[in-house]
Design an enzyme around this catalytic site. Structure first.
Site, short mmCIF file in Angstrom:
data_model
loop_
_atom_site.label_atom_id
_atom_site.label_comp_id
_atom_site.label_asym_id
_atom_site.label_seq_id
_atom_site.Cartn_x
_atom_site.Cartn_y
_atom_site.Cartn_z
N ASP A 79 1.09 -0.79 0.02
CA ASP A 79 0.23 -0.20 -0.37
C ASP A 79 0.64 1.31 0.28
OD1 ASP A 79 -2.61 1.62 -0.03
OD2 ASP A 79 -2.35 1.22 2.26
N HIS A 105 2.23 3.30 -9.18
CA HIS A 105 1.87 2.06 -9.21
C HIS A 105 3.52 1.56 -10.06
CE1 HIS A 105 -1.63 2.35 -8.06
NE2 HIS A 105 -2.09 3.28 -8.09
N LEU A 162 10.93 -20.45 -4.81
CA LEU A 162 10.13 -19.65 -4.02
C LEU A 162 8.78 -19.44 -5.03
CD1 LEU A 162 8.62 -17.09 -2.46
CD2 LEU A 162 10.05 -15.93 -4.13
C1 IPE Z 1 -5.47 -2.24 -0.33
O1 IPE Z 1 -5.02 -1.27 0.32
C2 IPE Z 1 -5.40 -3.34 -1.23
C3 IPE Z 1 -3.82 -3.19 -2.09
C4 IPE Z 1 -2.63 -3.14 -1.25
C5 IPE Z 1 -3.96 -3.85 -3.04
P1 IPE Z 1 -6.07 0.01 -0.19
O2 IPE Z 1 -5.52 0.53 -0.63
O3 IPE Z 1 -7.29 -1.12 -1.51
O4 IPE Z 1 -7.07 0.14 1.11
P2 IPE Z 1 -7.07 0.67 1.64
O5 IPE Z 1 -8.60 1.51 0.79
O6 IPE Z 1 -6.38 1.65 1.79
O7 IPE Z 1 -8.15 0.01 3.18
C1 IPE Z 2 -1.62 0.47 -3.46
O1 IPE Z 2 -1.54 1.66 -3.40
C2 IPE Z 2 -1.94 -0.39 -4.57
C3 IPE Z 2 -3.26 -0.84 -4.94
C4 IPE Z 2 -4.61 -0.47 -4.27
C5 IPE Z 2 -3.43 -1.68 -6.02
P1 IPE Z 2 -2.62 2.41 -3.20
O2 IPE Z 2 -2.64 2.68 -4.90
O3 IPE Z 2 -3.47 2.09 -2.33
O4 IPE Z 2 -1.59 3.21 -2.87
P2 IPE Z 2 -2.53 5.14 -1.46
O5 IPE Z 2 -3.24 4.10 -0.34
O6 IPE Z 2 -3.48 6.41 -2.32
O7 IPE Z 2 -1.33 5.97 -1.42
MG MG Z 3 -4.34 2.55 -0.14
#
Ligand code: IPE
Ligand code: IPE
Ligand code: MG
Length: 281
Positions: A35, A52, A146
């Protein structure tokens, strides 16, 4: 065709890995909620997609470090069921990135003896992604290092619901009785059937929540929250998380004295053995 030699750690890195192996258990299964990509990009006034993209380098580094350390399973939460509700352009960019990463990285995974698997509602993914994923999984299927398990269009509740439907069907058809439903049957009907439960769950980006990830399997996982955003999380951060994991006492509901009494000559602690007996793992 002969596979190329795997990427090797640097001398300094090899020393760190040897130290980690000597200082305690290396988790057999590490699960990561990757995240913070968007916030990483925002901090740099870049579009979210830049975060990303940069996140793919972290995946590469962590996969290689896990392979070299002897981690058996690495599950990466790459896209949740709820993420489908993000703005359409972000979703399509993520799908394109997944497609290009699978194309670009499969050779490297293969070279590093990584076996690729996936969990989640895969048929919801665009058809090109499904095909590329199937191809990458097939190329790497005989690899013995792995297991890299990608959670795509995945949610813990979805998975438990699917398992319940599957089991209810078996009862309805008279294949099993109600009394035969136990924890091990449920585990074996999850998408992670055959994998050990995660020993260590890492979440980057500093949020203290599980966001619908592996709700069943995380019952006794050790949790580690990193303040770093995923694009800046590298093997040094991973080693820190493993060192922290090694300092924990996993009690599985027992008392400390029971845990410290190691079972006869075995590698696993008494607590781990008792937990595995209870859950049928
Ligand atoms: C969790 O992250 C999902 C992934 C890392 C794929 P999110 O960014 O979607 O989660 P929330 O919205 O902060 O709970
Ligand atoms: C995690 O990073 C990737 C996915 C959930 C696909 P985010 O896109 O949720 O990044 P933040 O949490 O908004 O910074
Ligand atoms: Mg996120």
């Amino acid at each position: 065709m002969e596979r190329e030699a795997p990427n090797k750690p640097t001398e300094a890195d090899k020393k760190l890995q040897d130290e980690l192996r000597a200082s305690g258990d290396i988790p057999a299964h590490i699960a990561i909620i990757m995240d913070g990509n968007g916030r990483w990009a925002k901090q740099r006034s870049l579009p979210r997609v830049a975060g990303h993209r940069q996140g793919v380098s972290s995946v590469r580094d962590i996969v290689e470090a896990c392979g070299q350390l002897g981690v058996e399973y690495l599950t990466l939460y790459a896209f949740s069921t709820e993420n489908w509700n993000r703005p359409m352009d972000e979703v399509s960019t993520l799908m394109r990135l997944l497609l290009s990463s699978l194309s670009d990285e499969t050779e490297r995974l293969n070279k590093n003896n990584v076996h690729l698997t996936a969990i989640g509602d895969i048929k919801k993914l665009p058809i090109e992604v499904q095909e590329k994923l199937a191809e990458s999984m097939s190329i790497t299927q005989n690899n013995t290092g792995l297991t890299l398990n990608l959670a795509l269009s995945y949610s813990g509740r979805w998975e438990i619901m699917e398992a319940v439907k599957e089991i209810a069907g078996k009862v309805q058809r008279g294949e099993i009785t109600l009394d035969e439903i136990n924890e091990s049957l449920l585990s074996n009907n999850l998408t992670t059937a055959g994998m050990p439960e995660p020993d260590l769950l890492i979440r980057t980006g500093g949020e203290y929540r599980v966001s619908n990830f592996m709700l069943w399997q995380l019952a006794y996982s050790e949790l580690y929250i990193s303040e770093s955003y995923w694009p800046e999380f590298d093997r040094a951060h991973l080693y820190e998380a493993i060192r922290d994991y090694q300092s924990r006492e996993r009690r599985f509901g027992l008392v400390s004295e029971q845990v410290r009494r190691r079972s006869n000559g075995g590698e696993k602690s008494l607590a781990t053995k008792i937990y595995e007996t209870i859950t049928g793992a």
